[in-house]
Scaffold this motif. Structure first.
Motif, PDB file in Angstrom:
ATOM      1  N   CYS A   1      -1.027  -5.602  -3.155  1.00  0.00           N
ATOM      2  CA  CYS A   1      -2.127  -5.918  -4.076  1.00  0.00           C
ATOM      3  C   CYS A   1      -2.094  -7.392  -4.475  1.00  0.00           C
ATOM      4  CB  CYS A   1      -2.043  -5.030  -5.331  1.00  0.00           C
ATOM      5  SG  CYS A   1      -2.465  -3.298  -5.019  1.00  0.00           S
ATOM      6  N   ALA A   2      -0.894  -7.936  -4.654  1.00  0.00           N
ATOM      7  CA  ALA A   2      -0.776  -9.350  -5.024  1.00  0.00           C
ATOM      8  C   ALA A   2      -1.292 -10.257  -3.914  1.00  0.00           C
ATOM      9  CB  ALA A   2       0.680  -9.686  -5.340  1.00  0.00           C
ATOM     10  N   ARG A   3      -1.189  -9.807  -2.677  1.00  0.00           N
ATOM     11  CA  ARG A   3      -1.661 -10.609  -1.549  1.00  0.00           C
ATOM     12  C   ARG A   3      -3.155 -10.435  -1.293  1.00  0.00           C
ATOM     13  NH1 ARG A   3       2.745 -10.340   3.402  1.00  0.00           N
ATOM     14  NH2 ARG A   3       4.574 -11.054   2.222  1.00  0.00           N
ATOM     15  N   HIS A   4      -3.761  -9.413  -1.860  1.00  0.00           N
ATOM     16  CA  HIS A   4      -5.174  -9.128  -1.589  1.00  0.00           C
ATOM     17  C   HIS A   4      -5.958  -8.942  -2.896  1.00  0.00           C
ATOM     18  CE1 HIS A   4      -2.912  -7.841   2.028  1.00  0.00           C
ATOM     19  NE2 HIS A   4      -3.976  -8.272   2.692  1.00  0.00           N
ATOM     20  N   PRO A   5      -6.052  -9.985  -3.703  1.00  0.00           N
ATOM     21  CA  PRO A   5      -6.735  -9.863  -5.004  1.00  0.00           C
ATOM     22  C   PRO A   5      -8.222  -9.515  -4.866  1.00  0.00           C
ATOM     23  CG  PRO A   5      -6.273 -12.169  -4.467  1.00  0.00           C
ATOM     24  CD  PRO A   5      -5.520 -11.347  -3.486  1.00  0.00           C
ATOM     25  N   THR A   6      -8.875  -9.987  -3.804  1.00  0.00           N
ATOM     26  CA  THR A   6     -10.295  -9.678  -3.620  1.00  0.00           C
ATOM     27  C   THR A   6     -10.507  -8.183  -3.422  1.00  0.00           C
ATOM     28  OG1 THR A   6     -10.644 -11.851  -2.596  1.00  0.00           O
ATOM     29  CG2 THR A   6     -12.354 -10.188  -2.272  1.00  0.00           C
ATOM     30  N   LEU A   7      -9.627  -7.552  -2.622  1.00  0.00           N
ATOM     31  CA  LEU A   7      -9.727  -6.115  -2.380  1.00  0.00           C
ATOM     32  C   LEU A   7      -9.394  -5.318  -3.643  1.00  0.00           C
ATOM     33  CD1 LEU A   7      -8.130  -5.822   1.185  1.00  0.00           C
ATOM     34  CD2 LEU A   7     -10.547  -5.695   0.566  1.00  0.00           C
ATOM     35  N   VAL A   8      -8.470  -5.841  -4.435  1.00  0.00           N
ATOM     36  CA  VAL A   8      -8.126  -5.174  -5.699  1.00  0.00           C
ATOM     37  C   VAL A   8      -9.327  -5.211  -6.642  1.00  0.00           C
ATOM     38  CG1 VAL A   8      -6.683  -5.277  -7.762  1.00  0.00           C
ATOM     39  CG2 VAL A   8      -5.657  -5.637  -5.497  1.00  0.00           C
ATOM     40  N   GLN A   9     -10.001  -6.356  -6.680  1.00  0.00           N
ATOM     41  CA  GLN A   9     -11.192  -6.485  -7.526  1.00  0.00           C
ATOM     42  C   GLN A   9     -12.307  -5.553  -7.052  1.00  0.00           C
ATOM     43  OE1 GLN A   9     -12.788 -10.449  -7.623  1.00  0.00           O
ATOM     44  NE2 GLN A   9     -14.059 -10.061  -9.408  1.00  0.00           N
ATOM     45  N   GLN A  10     -12.387  -5.360  -5.726  1.00  0.00           N
ATOM     46  CA  GLN A  10     -13.445  -4.521  -5.158  1.00  0.00           C
ATOM     47  C   GLN A  10     -13.169  -3.028  -5.339  1.00  0.00           C
ATOM     48  OE1 GLN A  10     -14.207  -5.315  -1.008  1.00  0.00           O
ATOM     49  NE2 GLN A  10     -15.735  -3.676  -0.819  1.00  0.00           N
ATOM     50  N   TYR A  11     -11.923  -2.626  -5.061  1.00  0.00           N
ATOM     51  CA  TYR A  11     -11.604  -1.201  -5.067  1.00  0.00           C
ATOM     52  C   TYR A  11     -10.843  -0.740  -6.312  1.00  0.00           C
ATOM     53  CZ  TYR A  11     -13.069  -1.288  -0.193  1.00  0.00           C
ATOM     54  OH  TYR A  11     -13.804  -1.435   0.963  1.00  0.00           O
ATOM     55  N   ARG A  12     -10.424  -1.687  -7.149  1.00  0.00           N
ATOM     56  CA  ARG A  12      -9.757  -1.395  -8.426  1.00  0.00           C
ATOM     57  C   ARG A  12      -8.564  -0.456  -8.248  1.00  0.00           C
ATOM     58  NH1 ARG A  12     -12.632  -3.605 -12.470  1.00  0.00           N
ATOM     59  NH2 ARG A  12     -14.786  -4.237 -11.976  1.00  0.00           N
ATOM     60  N   ASP A  13      -8.579   0.716  -8.902  1.00  0.00           N
ATOM     61  CA  ASP A  13      -7.394   1.579  -8.929  1.00  0.00           C
ATOM     62  C   ASP A  13      -7.036   2.170  -7.563  1.00  0.00           C
ATOM     63  OD1 ASP A  13      -7.252   1.104 -11.606  1.00  0.00           O
ATOM     64  OD2 ASP A  13      -8.169   3.005 -12.209  1.00  0.00           O
ATOM     65  N   THR A  14      -8.000   2.245  -6.671  1.00  0.00           N
ATOM     66  CA  THR A  14      -7.708   2.831  -5.357  1.00  0.00           C
ATOM     67  C   THR A  14      -7.276   1.794  -4.323  1.00  0.00           C
ATOM     68  OG1 THR A  14     -10.023   2.649  -4.651  1.00  0.00           O
ATOM     69  CG2 THR A  14      -9.360   4.703  -5.749  1.00  0.00           C
ATOM     70  N   ALA A  15      -7.266   0.529  -4.705  1.00  0.00           N
ATOM     71  CA  ALA A  15      -6.876  -0.521  -3.758  1.00  0.00           C
ATOM     72  C   ALA A  15      -5.430  -0.307  -3.291  1.00  0.00           C
ATOM     73  CB  ALA A  15      -7.025  -1.893  -4.405  1.00  0.00           C
ATOM     74  N   GLY A  16      -5.249  -0.287  -2.010  1.00  0.00           N
ATOM     75  CA  GLY A  16      -3.900  -0.148  -1.454  1.00  0.00           C
ATOM     76  C   GLY A  16      -3.272   1.216  -1.666  1.00  0.00           C
ATOM     77  N   ALA A  17      -4.068   2.211  -2.039  1.00  0.00           N
ATOM     78  CA  ALA A  17      -3.517   3.545  -2.308  1.00  0.00           C
ATOM     79  C   ALA A  17      -3.548   4.419  -1.057  1.00  0.00           C
ATOM     80  CB  ALA A  17      -4.293   4.219  -3.431  1.00  0.00           C
ATOM     81  N   LEU A  18      -2.527   5.233  -0.895  1.00  0.00           N
ATOM     82  CA  LEU A  18      -2.524   6.251   0.150  1.00  0.00           C
ATOM     83  C   LEU A  18      -3.116   7.542  -0.413  1.00  0.00           C
ATOM     84  CD1 LEU A  18       1.070   5.789   1.670  1.00  0.00           C
ATOM     85  CD2 LEU A  18      -1.094   4.844   2.515  1.00  0.00           C
ATOM     86  N   ILE A  19      -3.655   8.362   0.468  1.00  0.00           N
ATOM     87  CA  ILE A  19      -4.180   9.654   0.028  1.00  0.00           C
ATOM     88  C   ILE A  19      -3.015  10.486  -0.495  1.00  0.00           C
ATOM     89  CG2 ILE A  19      -5.419  11.742   0.723  1.00  0.00           C
ATOM     90  CD1 ILE A  19      -6.561  10.120   3.066  1.00  0.00           C
ATOM     91  N   PRO A  20      -3.087  11.017  -1.712  1.00  0.00           N
ATOM     92  CA  PRO A  20      -1.985  11.822  -2.266  1.00  0.00           C
ATOM     93  C   PRO A  20      -1.644  13.006  -1.370  1.00  0.00           C
ATOM     94  CG  PRO A  20      -3.593  11.299  -3.965  1.00  0.00           C
ATOM     95  CD  PRO A  20      -4.205  10.886  -2.657  1.00  0.00           C
ATOM     96  N   VAL A  21      -0.363  13.346  -1.316  1.00  0.00           N
ATOM     97  CA  VAL A  21       0.089  14.444  -0.469  1.00  0.00           C
ATOM     98  C   VAL A  21      -0.592  15.755  -0.852  1.00  0.00           C
ATOM     99  CG1 VAL A  21       2.084  15.841   0.210  1.00  0.00           C
ATOM    100  CG2 VAL A  21       2.298  13.358   0.049  1.00  0.00           C
ATOM    101  N   ASP A  22      -0.814  15.981  -2.146  1.00  0.00           N
ATOM    102  CA  ASP A  22      -1.486  17.214  -2.578  1.00  0.00           C
ATOM    103  C   ASP A  22      -2.888  17.317  -1.985  1.00  0.00           C
ATOM    104  OD1 ASP A  22       0.687  17.969  -4.005  1.00  0.00           O
ATOM    105  OD2 ASP A  22      -0.082  17.377  -5.967  1.00  0.00           O
TER     106      ASP A  22
END
Length: 298
Positions: free
Chosen positions: A234-255
């Motif tokens: 997330c620190a390397r991709h601030p633009t994507l963090v701003q675009q996707y917010r809480d889901t930025a860089g997240a994997l689909i939960p195992v559940d």
């Protein structure tokens, strides 16, 4: 007099998953634990099949096999599947006389026991095992008490990823995480890559119970590894963090993977409505070889 069935008219499984299911059913439910197998050039298939048909009752009907079993004679199945310009084949037998368990059989000396550690059937990345698995169970309550649910263990024949393949997949996931390769699932013409691509590819594998358990375990390992590296990504991709917010860089939960992305295996039609035959397999291979030779001549 009954008409002799041409062994080249034996059917070929419609795809790899159907092939694996058929092998699982024959070894498990059918108790055809004795087997031998290998691969052969496609053009040599007709002569080889004729030789196997002369040695074993591979062309018997279902009714004929029931009769043979009552008489103590072995029930034997021959299965073949195209693998490039080769044909993979398996001969599977139960314990009756005249089969692979019979010491007088021409191939008894090369027969293996699918239950033995050194005799497991393998196919590509997979191995067929008699394995223990967990499954939900329920005990009926007494005196008005609610039923009690718990995870019990049971043993069954299932396919699993071979140990060395799991090792390679785990190393690949670790490498992607270390390099902060979040990647993409793929689809819509895009190539899967990074940790997301690896996990997406895992979900495309045939989900027999043993494989499914391994796939879930690898997802959990990936989730733990990526959780530590996600802040760095997330620190390397601030633009994507701003675009996707809480889901930025997240994997689909195992559940969620378990509920919506990883359906359980269902019983497949092994051969389909218009099954291919060994003759068709050999003919297609010969046709392809002739076309390749013609291309070289030009």
């Amino acid at each position: 007099m009954a008409t002799k069935f041409d062994p080249m008219e034996l059917h070929v499984p419609r795809n790899r998953t159907a092939l694996m299911q058929q092998l699982q059913l024959l070894v498990g439910k059918g108790n055809h634990r004795r087997w031998c197998g290998g691969s052969i050039d496609s053009q040599k298939l007709p002569a080889f099949v004729e030789k196997m048909a002369a040695r074993y009752p591979i062309t018997r009907s279902t009714r004929g096999r029931v009769y043979d079993r009552k008489c103590g004679q072995a029930v034997v199945h021959f299965i073949a599947f195209p693998m490039g310009n080769k044909v993979a084949w398996w001969l599977l037998s139960d314990e009756g006389w005249g089969g692979l368990a019979d010491g007088q059989s021409p191939d008894a000396h090369v027969a293996r026991d699918a239950m033995a550690a050194e005799g497991h059937i393998t196919f590509g990345d997979y191995v067929l095992l008699y394995a223990t698995k967990q499954e939900p169970k329920e005990v009926t309550g007494t005196n008005g008490a609610k039923p009690r649910r718990f995870l019990g263990t049971t043993s069954t024949w299932t396919w699993k990823l071979r140990t060395e393949i799991v090792r390679e997949l785990r190393a690949g996931i670790e490498r992607c995480c270390e390099r902060l390769e979040y990647g993409a699932d793929g689809g819509a013409g895009r190539k899967p890559w990074g940790v997301r691509g690896m996990l997406s590819s895992l979900r495309e594998r045939p989900q027999f119970s043993g494989i499914r358990s391994q796939v879930l375990a690898l997802h959990k390992e990936a989730e733990e590894l990526w959780k530590v590296r996600r802040p760095l990504w997330c620190a390397r991709h601030p633009t994507l963090v701003q675009q996707y917010r809480d889901t930025a860089g997240a994997l689909i939960p195992v559940d969620e993977i378990l509920k919506t992305r990883l359906p359980k295996m269902r019983r497949l039609s092994v051969y389909g409505d218009e099954p291919a035959t060994l003759r068709r397999l050999a003919f297609d291979a010969a046709d392809a070889l002739a076309a390749a030779s013609d291309g070289e001549a030009r």
